[in-house]
Design a protein around this motif. Structure first.
Motif, mmCIF file in Angstrom:
data_model
loop_
_atom_site.group_PDB
_atom_site.id
_atom_site.type_symbol
_atom_site.label_atom_id
_atom_site.label_comp_id
_atom_site.label_asym_id
_atom_site.label_seq_id
_atom_site.Cartn_x
_atom_site.Cartn_y
_atom_site.Cartn_z
ATOM 1 N N SER A 193 67.922 22.894 82.970
ATOM 2 C CA SER A 193 69.112 22.151 83.248
ATOM 3 C C SER A 193 69.422 21.216 83.547
ATOM 4 O O SER A 193 68.739 22.252 85.285
ATOM 5 C CB SER A 193 70.627 23.544 82.758
ATOM 6 O OG SER A 193 71.456 23.092 82.899
ATOM 7 N N GLY A 194 69.931 20.256 83.560
ATOM 8 C CA GLY A 194 70.275 19.188 84.569
ATOM 9 C C GLY A 194 68.993 18.429 84.532
ATOM 10 O O GLY A 194 68.849 17.737 85.647
ATOM 11 N N GLY A 195 67.593 19.045 84.600
ATOM 12 C CA GLY A 195 66.515 18.173 84.401
ATOM 13 C C GLY A 195 65.952 16.891 82.541
ATOM 14 O O GLY A 195 67.081 16.859 82.286
ATOM 15 N N GLY A 215 66.684 17.191 67.999
ATOM 16 C CA GLY A 215 66.857 17.952 67.016
ATOM 17 C C GLY A 215 68.684 18.815 67.678
ATOM 18 O O GLY A 215 69.048 19.245 66.737
ATOM 19 N N ASP A 216 68.985 18.811 68.971
ATOM 20 C CA ASP A 216 70.112 19.206 69.156
ATOM 21 C C ASP A 216 70.336 18.230 70.837
ATOM 22 O O ASP A 216 70.290 19.183 71.727
ATOM 23 C CB ASP A 216 70.092 21.128 69.361
ATOM 24 C CG ASP A 216 71.416 21.890 70.007
ATOM 25 O OD1 ASP A 216 72.343 21.222 69.846
ATOM 26 O OD2 ASP A 216 71.563 22.607 69.546
ATOM 27 N N SER A 217 71.307 17.423 70.269
ATOM 28 C CA SER A 217 72.135 16.478 70.881
ATOM 29 C C SER A 217 72.759 17.140 71.989
ATOM 30 O O SER A 217 73.041 16.618 74.048
ATOM 31 C CB SER A 217 72.758 15.214 70.380
ATOM 32 O OG SER A 217 73.826 15.809 69.787
ATOM 33 N N ALA A 218 73.231 18.572 72.419
ATOM 34 C CA ALA A 218 74.262 18.975 73.031
ATOM 35 C C ALA A 218 72.973 19.682 73.825
ATOM 36 O O ALA A 218 73.878 19.815 75.058
ATOM 37 C CB ALA A 218 74.812 20.389 72.715
ATOM 38 N N VAL A 219 71.995 20.330 73.546
ATOM 39 C CA VAL A 219 70.944 21.008 74.596
ATOM 40 C C VAL A 219 70.600 19.386 75.083
ATOM 41 O O VAL A 219 69.874 19.567 76.672
ATOM 42 C CB VAL A 219 70.479 22.101 74.110
ATOM 43 C CG1 VAL A 219 69.033 22.012 74.402
ATOM 44 C CG2 VAL A 219 70.851 23.125 73.313
ATOM 45 N N VAL A 256 63.223 9.122 76.313
ATOM 46 C CA VAL A 256 63.576 10.636 77.967
ATOM 47 C C VAL A 256 64.786 11.839 77.495
ATOM 48 O O VAL A 256 65.735 10.970 76.488
ATOM 49 C CB VAL A 256 63.789 10.036 79.063
ATOM 50 C CG1 VAL A 256 64.269 10.546 80.334
ATOM 51 C CG2 VAL A 256 62.403 9.811 79.976
ATOM 52 N N PHE A 257 64.932 12.897 77.176
ATOM 53 C CA PHE A 257 65.931 13.738 77.285
ATOM 54 C C PHE A 257 66.834 14.244 78.255
ATOM 55 O O PHE A 257 65.594 13.887 79.064
ATOM 56 C CB PHE A 257 65.687 14.083 75.976
ATOM 57 C CG PHE A 257 65.064 14.163 74.744
ATOM 58 C CD1 PHE A 257 65.624 13.274 73.795
ATOM 59 C CD2 PHE A 257 63.287 13.212 74.036
ATOM 60 C CE1 PHE A 257 65.477 12.736 72.712
ATOM 61 C CE2 PHE A 257 63.095 12.971 73.741
ATOM 62 C CZ PHE A 257 64.079 12.875 72.311
ATOM 63 N N HIS A 258 67.564 14.927 78.539
ATOM 64 C CA HIS A 258 68.249 15.050 79.154
ATOM 65 C C HIS A 258 68.634 16.534 79.167
ATOM 66 O O HIS A 258 69.220 16.495 78.029
ATOM 67 C CB HIS A 258 69.601 14.287 79.881
ATOM 68 C CG HIS A 258 70.152 14.931 81.480
ATOM 69 N ND1 HIS A 258 69.738 15.305 82.613
ATOM 70 C CD2 HIS A 258 71.913 15.951 81.542
ATOM 71 C CE1 HIS A 258 70.984 15.752 83.140
ATOM 72 N NE2 HIS A 258 71.360 15.977 82.492
ATOM 73 N N ALA A 259 68.308 17.441 79.544
ATOM 74 C CA ALA A 259 68.648 18.977 79.764
ATOM 75 C C ALA A 259 69.908 18.963 79.640
ATOM 76 O O ALA A 259 69.774 19.220 81.175
ATOM 77 C CB ALA A 259 67.170 20.011 79.951
ATOM 78 N N ALA A 260 70.982 18.777 79.297
ATOM 79 C CA ALA A 260 72.436 19.317 79.187
ATOM 80 C C ALA A 260 73.118 20.606 79.438
ATOM 81 O O ALA A 260 73.504 20.280 80.564
ATOM 82 C CB ALA A 260 72.923 18.027 78.387
ATOM 83 N N SER A 261 72.534 21.558 78.819
ATOM 84 C CA SER A 261 73.138 23.088 78.555
ATOM 85 C C SER A 261 71.962 23.410 78.219
ATOM 86 O O SER A 261 70.577 23.196 77.105
ATOM 87 C CB SER A 261 74.549 22.654 77.781
ATOM 88 O OG SER A 261 73.915 22.742 76.745
#
Length: 144
Positions: free
Chosen positions: A58-60, A84-88, A105-110
């Motif tokens: 998370s945060g990476g 598939g899940d922009s919240a994650v 690039v995707f941010h691991a938000a939660s």
């Protein structure tokens, strides 16, 4: 005679370099390590990671690098990868180029589980017809 010495020395140096390269690469293959790479909080995934489940912090960030391929007169190109899940896995950026490569690039938000996918499509050479097949590249990301 002098040219033969140099040729022999260069040939021996090339063989030694090839042996060192093969020896250095062998442990990773022998241990069955995944093809993805971790770079300072960033997981980097490529074509070879299709179908895998990968852990991310998370945060990476999770970076996708898909490269086009060329087979029997056809070029196979990629669409931009999607989460598939922009919240994650929140979308940061994506790009495609004329050759058919795609990056994102995707941010691991939660914490949670999300998939990233992209489609591989055929682009025929002039005068050719593509097979009617669309391939899907998909990776499951477990964010902790």
């Amino acid at each position: 005679m002098e040219a033969t010495k140099w040729s022999t020395a260069l040939g021996a140096a090339g063989l030694a370099l090839a042996a060192v390269t093969a020896t250095a690469a062998a442990p990773a293959v022998a241990q069955g390590q995944a093809s993805h790479v971790r770079l300072a909080g960033r997981v980097v995934l490529t074509n070879m990671d299709n179908g895998r489940t990968v852990a991310a912090s998370s945060g990476g960030d999770v970076e996708i690098r898909l490269t086009h391929s060329r087979e029997r007169g056809f070029t196979y190109t990629w669409t931009a990868p999607e989460s598939g899940d922009s919240a994650v896995l929140g979308h940061r950026s994506d790009a495609t180029n004329p050759a058919g490569d795609a990056t994102a690039v995707f941010h691991a938000a939660s914490g949670g589980v999300a998939t990233i996918s992209a489609q591989r499509r055929c682009v025929p050479d002039p005068g050719s017809l593509c097979p009617l097949i669309v391939g899907t590249w998909k990776v499951t990301i477990e964010v902790k």
